[in-house]
Design a protein around this motif. Structure first.
Motif, PDB file in Angstrom:
ATOM      1  N   SER A  11       0.830  -1.205   0.000  1.00 36.18           N
ATOM      2  CA  SER A  11       0.000   0.000   0.000  1.00 36.18           C
ATOM      3  C   SER A  11       0.864   1.254   0.000  1.00 36.18           C
ATOM      4  CB  SER A  11      -0.936   0.025   1.213  1.00 36.18           C
ATOM      5  OG  SER A  11      -0.196   0.102   2.410  1.00 36.18           O
ATOM      6  N   TYR A  39      -7.424  -0.445   6.385  1.00 34.02           N
ATOM      7  CA  TYR A  39      -7.107   0.801   5.691  1.00 34.02           C
ATOM      8  C   TYR A  39      -8.290   1.753   5.843  1.00 34.02           C
ATOM      9  CZ  TYR A  39      -3.865  -2.490   3.581  1.00 34.02           C
ATOM     10  OH  TYR A  39      -2.919  -3.464   3.395  1.00 34.02           O
ATOM     11  N   ILE A 240      -3.932   0.382  -2.527  1.00 31.48           N
ATOM     12  CA  ILE A 240      -3.593  -0.957  -2.039  1.00 31.48           C
ATOM     13  C   ILE A 240      -3.571  -1.924  -3.211  1.00 31.48           C
ATOM     14  CG2 ILE A 240      -4.179  -2.787  -0.411  1.00 31.48           C
ATOM     15  CD1 ILE A 240      -6.221   0.210   0.069  1.00 31.48           C
TER      16      ILE A 240
END
Length: 349
Positions: A11, A39, A240
């Motif tokens: 990421s 996230y 990501i």
């Protein structure tokens, strides 16, 4: 904030004040583990420092609750969003009264993604050369677009485009959207604040995400693009990459609700409800055992018949689950293909 270990995920996260603001009220979170990651992007609101405080409080509570919880990931994610909501509410007093924040959070568990969404920060999926918007804005202009009163172009420049209809800190029970979908090797996901998606056109987002740059450089290019177009707001991009295919988790993934955000307790109550198929399987086992006891000469036949029916039920359930997963990415959401003449990645510095 960021911490990570070796994982099948890579990421990149970047948050920038923009060209026209003096304080960055956005915040981002990227936490990776061996089996997945958490996230999130939050876009705070409410005064010079209140928005910055709200965004960071929300992400701290979200990560602490989710990472330390012991329930299944869908329930943990919903409870973590509620914890973030209450944390913002507790601090929204005195000079911070009225503060709040949007939140888009993504929990990856092996081969599945769980998405929770409150407000107008967005999530996107790039799969192949098609970009799918995974969230619908909880905002006044988005509602007008859905009703046919505004076009997407009119909404982008509308004077009320920043008015959200749902945010953390607004009421004690948060209203959120939560659903899951299977991931594939090569998928690229992006979370962002409206300082990016409200400025850069979706076909340009698709092109930049498809350049093949590493996630950290991609996030930098996305922020550069927003700033090159004036940078009217804080801008946050979190990219990501899914490195390889993993098996789906054993629990059922929550399905997207067609009616928009629902209260967290209603959502959790629905998740706790027992499946009718489970009752059917238990009933079949019960009657098979009773039949074997009552008709002992035919007990083997009865048990074999029950086993065959159970196997058929399990197969049908698995196929039904797979069909639902295939519909997890709703057709109603806009799909964007990469433009024929994509942006030159070397023009953004």
């Amino acid at each position: 904030m960021r911490r990570g270990v070796t994982a099948p995920l890579v990421s990149g996260l970047l948050s920038d004040t923009g060209r026209q603001r003096s304080v960055n009220q956005d915040a981002g979170l990227a936490v990776e583990s061996a089996s997945g990651g958490l996230y999130a992007v939050a876009d705070g609101m409410g005064g010079h420092a209140a928005g910055e405080l709200a965004a960071n409080l929300a992400l701290d509570a979200l990560s602490s609750t989710f990472l330390n919880g012991r329930k299944r990931p869908p329930e943990r994610l919903a409870e973590a969003v509620q914890a973030a909501n209450l944390e913002v509410m507790r601090h929204a007093v005195g000079e911070y009264a009225g503060m709040g924040t949007t939140l888009v959070a993504l929990a990856i568990d092996r081969g599945a993604a769980l998405l929770a969404h409150v407000g107008d920060s967005r999530a996107y999926l790039l799969r192949g050369n098609e970009l799918t918007r995974l969230t619908e804005d909880h905002s006044w202009v988005a509602e007008q677009v859905r009703l046919g009163h505004l076009t997407e172009e009119e909404a982008r420049d509308h004077q009320w485009r920043s008015v959200v209809s749902n945010a953390l800190g607004g009421e004690e029970r948060v209203r959120l959207e939560l659903y899951g979908f299977p991931l594939r090797r090569g998928d690229r996901l992006m979370l962002c604040s409206d300082g990016l998606c409200g400025v850069v056109e979706e076909h340009d987002l698709c092109a930049m995400l498809g350049w093949g740059l590493p996630p950290d450089l991609t996030a930098q290019r996305l922020v550069d693009a927003a700033n090159a177009l004036g940078g009217p707001d804080n801008v946050t991009a979190l990219v990501i990459d899914i490195g390889f295919q993993q098996p789906l988790p054993s629990y059922s993934l929550p399905l997207r609700q067609p009616d928009g955000p629902v209260y967290v307790d209603v959502l959790l109550s629905a998740r706790r409800g027992s499946s009718p198929l489970m009752y059917l399987a238990l009933g079949l086992v019960y009657f098979a055992l009773m039949g074997a006891l009552l008709f002992q000469r035919q007990s083997l036949l009865i048990l074999l018949l029950a086993a065959t029916l159970l196997l058929g039920l399990a197969t049908w359930t698995a196929r039904l689950k797979q069909a639902r997963l295939q519909r997890a990415l709703p057709d109603a959401l806009k799909l964007t293909k990469a433009p024929a003449a994509p942006l030159d990645r070397h023009t953004l510095n």
